[in-house]
Scaffold this motif. Sequence first.
Motif, PDB file in Angstrom:
ATOM      1  N   GLN A  48       0.908  -1.135  -0.093  1.00 32.32           N
ATOM      2  CA  GLN A  48      -0.132   0.063   0.015  1.00 32.32           C
ATOM      3  C   GLN A  48       0.974   1.316  -0.032  1.00 32.32           C
ATOM      4  N   LEU A  49       0.536   2.186  -0.791  1.00 32.95           N
ATOM      5  CA  LEU A  49       1.265   3.581  -0.514  1.00 32.95           C
ATOM      6  C   LEU A  49       1.303   3.848   0.804  1.00 32.95           C
ATOM      7  N   GLY A  50       2.502   4.564   1.178  1.00 31.53           N
ATOM      8  CA  GLY A  50       2.849   4.978   2.501  1.00 31.53           C
ATOM      9  C   GLY A  50       3.313   3.841   3.534  1.00 31.53           C
ATOM     10  N   MET A  51       3.257   2.575   3.159  1.00 28.76           N
ATOM     11  CA  MET A  51       3.579   1.613   3.966  1.00 28.76           C
ATOM     12  C   MET A  51       5.225   1.771   4.197  1.00 28.76           C
ATOM     13  N   ASP A  52       5.543   1.106   5.546  1.00 26.45           N
ATOM     14  CA  ASP A  52       7.029   1.430   5.915  1.00 26.45           C
ATOM     15  C   ASP A  52       7.665   0.138   5.323  1.00 26.45           C
ATOM     16  N   VAL A  53       8.998   0.172   4.605  1.00 25.34           N
ATOM     17  CA  VAL A  53       9.471  -0.892   4.254  1.00 25.34           C
ATOM     18  C   VAL A  53      11.072  -0.633   4.607  1.00 25.34           C
ATOM     19  N   TYR A  54      11.547  -1.775   5.082  1.00 24.46           N
ATOM     20  CA  TYR A  54      13.167  -1.773   5.493  1.00 24.46           C
ATOM     21  C   TYR A  54      14.005  -2.444   4.382  1.00 24.46           C
ATOM     22  N   VAL A  55      14.710  -1.755   3.620  1.00 25.66           N
ATOM     23  CA  VAL A  55      15.605  -2.318   2.584  1.00 25.66           C
ATOM     24  C   VAL A  55      17.030  -2.460   2.744  1.00 25.66           C
ATOM     25  N   LEU A  56      17.521  -3.550   2.553  1.00 30.21           N
ATOM     26  CA  LEU A  56      18.883  -3.824   2.743  1.00 30.21           C
ATOM     27  C   LEU A  56      19.590  -3.928   1.255  1.00 30.21           C
ATOM     28  N   LEU A  57      20.231  -2.730   0.955  1.00 32.13           N
ATOM     29  CA  LEU A  57      20.678  -2.436  -0.336  1.00 32.13           C
ATOM     30  C   LEU A  57      22.007  -2.515  -0.426  1.00 32.13           C
ATOM     31  N   THR A  58      22.432  -3.425  -1.463  1.00 29.19           N
ATOM     32  CA  THR A  58      23.720  -3.762  -2.177  1.00 29.19           C
ATOM     33  C   THR A  58      23.958  -3.072  -3.298  1.00 29.19           C
ATOM     34  N   LEU A  59      25.090  -2.355  -3.500  1.00 26.73           N
ATOM     35  CA  LEU A  59      25.291  -1.692  -4.782  1.00 26.73           C
ATOM     36  C   LEU A  59      26.426  -2.483  -5.709  1.00 26.73           C
ATOM     37  N   PRO A  63      30.880  -3.727  -1.248  1.00 23.70           N
ATOM     38  CA  PRO A  63      30.735  -4.742  -0.362  1.00 23.70           C
ATOM     39  C   PRO A  63      29.737  -4.356   0.807  1.00 23.70           C
ATOM     40  N   GLN A  64      29.342  -3.185   0.865  1.00 26.91           N
ATOM     41  CA  GLN A  64      28.682  -2.625   2.048  1.00 26.91           C
ATOM     42  C   GLN A  64      27.256  -2.774   1.786  1.00 26.91           C
ATOM     43  N   ARG A  65      26.516  -3.174   2.839  1.00 32.46           N
ATOM     44  CA  ARG A  65      25.116  -3.339   2.866  1.00 32.46           C
ATOM     45  C   ARG A  65      24.360  -1.849   3.382  1.00 32.46           C
ATOM     46  N   TYR A  66      23.360  -1.389   2.508  1.00 32.07           N
ATOM     47  CA  TYR A  66      22.943  -0.102   2.988  1.00 32.07           C
ATOM     48  C   TYR A  66      21.869  -0.263   3.597  1.00 32.07           C
ATOM     49  N   PRO A  67      21.338  -0.079   4.972  1.00 34.91           N
ATOM     50  CA  PRO A  67      20.018  -0.199   5.588  1.00 34.91           C
ATOM     51  C   PRO A  67      19.132   0.906   4.984  1.00 34.91           C
ATOM     52  N   VAL A  68      17.886   1.016   4.609  1.00 38.28           N
ATOM     53  CA  VAL A  68      17.162   2.162   4.074  1.00 38.28           C
ATOM     54  C   VAL A  68      15.725   1.772   4.856  1.00 38.28           C
TER      55      VAL A  68
END
Length: 122
Positions: A48-59, A63-68
Motif C-alpha cells: 500500500q502507498l505509504g507503507m513502511d519498508v526496510y531495504v537492505l541495499l547492496t550496490l 561490499p557494504q549493505r545500506y539499510p534504508v
Amino acid sequence: MSNADVAVAPPRPTVIQLSIREKAALYAAYIPLFTDGGIFVPSARDYQLGMDVYVLLTLPDDPQRYPVAGKVAWITPPGATGSRTQGIGIRFPADEKSKLLKARIEEILGAHLASDRPTQTL
C-alpha cells in the motif's frame, strides 16, 4: 479486560534485501526524482502507498549493505503499460544516511544519470 484495554502494535515493516550487481540495473532502479532519492524494487507482493519498508541495499562493486527505512511511494501493478516490471518505488527518508546513499549511487552512475534510456521508474 475490554478490547479498549488491548494495545495493538503497529505492523512491522517488511524487510527487503535488494542486491544490484550492475550499473545498468542500478540506473534502471534508481529514482532521482525523489528529493532524498529512492529505489525501485521488483515485487509481486501487495503493498500500500505509504507503507513502511526496510531495504537492505547492496550496490555494484560495493561490499557494504545500506539499510534504508523507506516508504512505498508508488506501485507498478501487474500488467502495467510499457512492459514495466511489477514492483514498488521506495522513497528514501530525509536523513543524513540517505543523503550519503544518494551521493554514493550518483557517484557509481556518474554520466549514466544524464542518459535518456528508459528505466523502471517514473
